[in-house]
Design an enzyme around this catalytic site. Structure first.
Site, PDB file in Angstrom:
ATOM      1  CD  GLU A  61      -1.461  -2.424   1.765  1.00  0.00           C
ATOM      2  OE1 GLU A  61      -2.238  -3.383   1.829  1.00  0.00           O
ATOM      3  OE2 GLU A  61      -0.250  -2.506   2.113  1.00  0.00           O
ATOM      4  N   PRO A 266      12.398 -12.665  -1.055  1.00  0.00           N
ATOM      5  CG  PRO A 266      13.244 -13.920   0.706  1.00  0.00           C
ATOM      6  CD  PRO A 266      13.670 -13.018  -0.402  1.00  0.00           C
ATOM      7  NE  ARG A 267       3.856  -8.506   0.705  1.00  0.00           N
ATOM      8  CZ  ARG A 267       3.807  -7.327   0.090  1.00  0.00           C
ATOM      9  NH1 ARG A 267       4.604  -7.109  -0.944  1.00  0.00           N
ATOM     10  NH2 ARG A 267       2.981  -6.383   0.496  1.00  0.00           N
ATOM     11  N   GLY A 308      12.607  -2.212  -0.895  1.00  0.00           N
ATOM     12  CA  GLY A 308      12.393  -1.050  -1.750  1.00  0.00           C
ATOM     13  C   GLY A 308      13.145  -1.077  -3.064  1.00  0.00           C
ATOM     14  CD  GLU A 309      18.021  -2.269  -3.189  1.00  0.00           C
ATOM     15  OE1 GLU A 309      18.826  -1.418  -2.768  1.00  0.00           O
ATOM     16  OE2 GLU A 309      18.346  -3.477  -3.375  1.00  0.00           O
ATOM     17  CG  ASN A 333       1.923  -4.033  -8.287  1.00  0.00           C
ATOM     18  OD1 ASN A 333       1.317  -4.170  -9.335  1.00  0.00           O
ATOM     19  ND2 ASN A 333       2.647  -2.957  -8.009  1.00  0.00           N
ATOM     20  CG  LEU A 334       0.549  -8.482 -12.564  1.00  0.00           C
ATOM     21  CD1 LEU A 334       0.439  -7.670 -13.824  1.00  0.00           C
ATOM     22  CD2 LEU A 334      -0.043  -9.867 -12.792  1.00  0.00           C
ATOM     23  CD  GLU A 336       6.649  -3.039  -7.727  1.00  0.00           C
ATOM     24  OE1 GLU A 336       6.727  -4.256  -7.453  1.00  0.00           O
ATOM     25  OE2 GLU A 336       6.956  -2.158  -6.923  1.00  0.00           O
TER      26      GLU A 336
END
EC number: 2.4.99.12
Length: 425
Positions: A61, A266-267, A308-309, A333-334, A336
């Site tokens: 978000e 990993p997220r 953030g990368e 989110n795809l 990006e």
């Protein structure tokens, strides 16, 4: 209040468990113990001047909010923007995006108890609240309405599964949605589901994530990553979740060429060590992004242990596998990946991004695979077909470009509400 009474009582009863969960999470991610007072609406001195509050619960978000925050700063130069979160990773993402912007403040949103919500509103005195996606807090929204603070639900999404959950509590859901001043929905399907639950003022504004411009610095970092990888084929497993890395690593071992490298990101940062151990346990040589060294010839897995990368990882990869879609987690989110022209392969579980996923597949920017095994096979096939990879990349760029404009439509919604506010606000 009668409608919210059972909900409020549940919060009161659950508070000890919530605090224990906070401590439990802090075992793996000590940042959860930072700024604990803010979770109970205890903040430093309030800022001067008018303020717009925007809530972005976590990483996804917060990234999605970036174009909107920048539009608010540009369109309302006399205002500060308060960015609130619920997770340390969301807060860290906000710092990475806006840490040098003095007009952006950050804090944790308090737990959804009426007393804490009232303290939050009285402290910051926002002239407008913006909540990203589906973060609906009944007590907070009711308190905002009582204090005359209009709140907009922006970039709203509501899957069929989530709509069924909300429908189990019809009175509370109607009251909560009724406290919103307006809703900007990502898709017409999201708008219809929200309206069916009792929402009013729902407008189809589109998905703000399409308006995220890959920063030049991330493009440059992607080139630097690619230089570290060299000419080796690179498959990205992007924003993977618990339970996904094992099958993907096994499939990589079975199907990937011997010179291929898996960029495994990993997220959640607290899982970096765990995921590294999963790869090493399969006999795969692991190297971390944080070591700053070129990729060794023996390395098969490059662990993306940074935040953030993601744009840079997508830019460095030949093909991407979408995390969150290989287990029933709803996908990630795809957009990006499309925005930098990297072909993306998604698993069967993309219900959180259903329309975007289907549109990307129809546009030729993405492929659907039945499971991690088939996904890795499809990635390997694309590695050996440069022409098809290039065509998918071009389709992704065109797809991302065609769907832009949601930020401007959301700003029109915001400005319409702000212009109707009394001069004192």
């Amino acid at each position: 209040m009668p409608v919210r009474l059972p909900y409020s009582l549940l919060w009161l009863l659950a508070l000890p468990a919530v605090l224990l969960r906070l401590l439990w999470r802090a075992r793996r991610q000590p940042e959860y113990l930072g700024h604990v007072g803010e979770r109970f609406a205890r903040y430093p001195a309030p800022p001067d001047g008018p303020l717009i509050w925007l809530h972005a619960v976590s990483v996804g978000e917060t990234r999605a909010a970036e174009p909107l925050v920048r539009a608010l700063l540009a369109g309302h130069p006399a205002h500060r923007v308060l960015l609130t979160h619920m997770t340390p990773t969301g807060r860290a993402t906000g710092t990475a995006l806006f840490g040098t912007e003095p007009r952006v403040l950050q804090a944790y949103l308090p737990y959804d108890m009426a007393m804490l919500a009232a303290r939050f509103v009285r402290h910051f005195r926002p002239c407008l609240g913006i909540v990203m996606e589906t973060e609906l807090w009944p007590n907070l929204l009711a308190v905002c309405a009582q204090h005359g603070v209009p709140v907009i639900l922006a970039n709203a999404r509501l899957s069929a599964r989530s709509a069924r959950r909300y429908a189990r509590w019809p009175a509370l859901t109607r009251a909560t949605l009724g406290a919103l001043a307006a809703i900007g929905a990502q898709t017409t399907a999201d708008a219809e589901r929200l309206a069916a639950l009792g929402a009013h003022g729902v407008v189809h504004t589109g998905n703000i994530k399409f308006d995220i411009e890959p920063p030049a610095a991330r493009h440059e970092l992607g080139h630097a990553f690619r230089a570290r990888i060299g000419a080796r084929p690179a498959i990205l497993a992007a924003s993977t979740r618990d339970g996904e890395e094992g099958p993907l690593l096994d499939a990589f071992l079975r199907h990937a060429p011997a010179d291929a490298v898996l960029l495994l990101v990993p997220r959640h940062p607290q899982r970096f060590d765990e995921v590294a151990a999963l790869a090493a346990g399969r006999g795969l040589a692991v190297q971390r992004r944080s070591d700053g060294q070129p990729l060794a010839a023996a390395t098969r897995v490059w662990l993306g242990d940074s935040m953030g990368e993601m744009f840079a990882y997508y830019a460095a990869a030949d093909v991407a596998l979408l995390g969150g879609s290989w287990q029933p987690l709803g996908g990630q989110n795809l957009i990006e990946s499309c925005a930098v022209g990297t072909p993306v392969i998604m698993g069967p579980h993309t219900f959180n991004f259903a329309q975007v996923a289907e549109q990307a597949a129809e546009a030729g920017a993405a492929l659907r695979a039945a499971d991690a095994e088939d996904g890795m096979k499809a990635a390997v096939e694309l590695l050996s077909d440069p022409a098809r990879r290039a065509a998918m990349g071009e389709a992704g760029l065109a797809f991302a470009q065609a769907h832009r404009g949601a930020t401007a439509r959301t700003m029109a919604l915001i400005d319409g509400i702000l212009s109707a506010r009394p001069a004192a606000h």
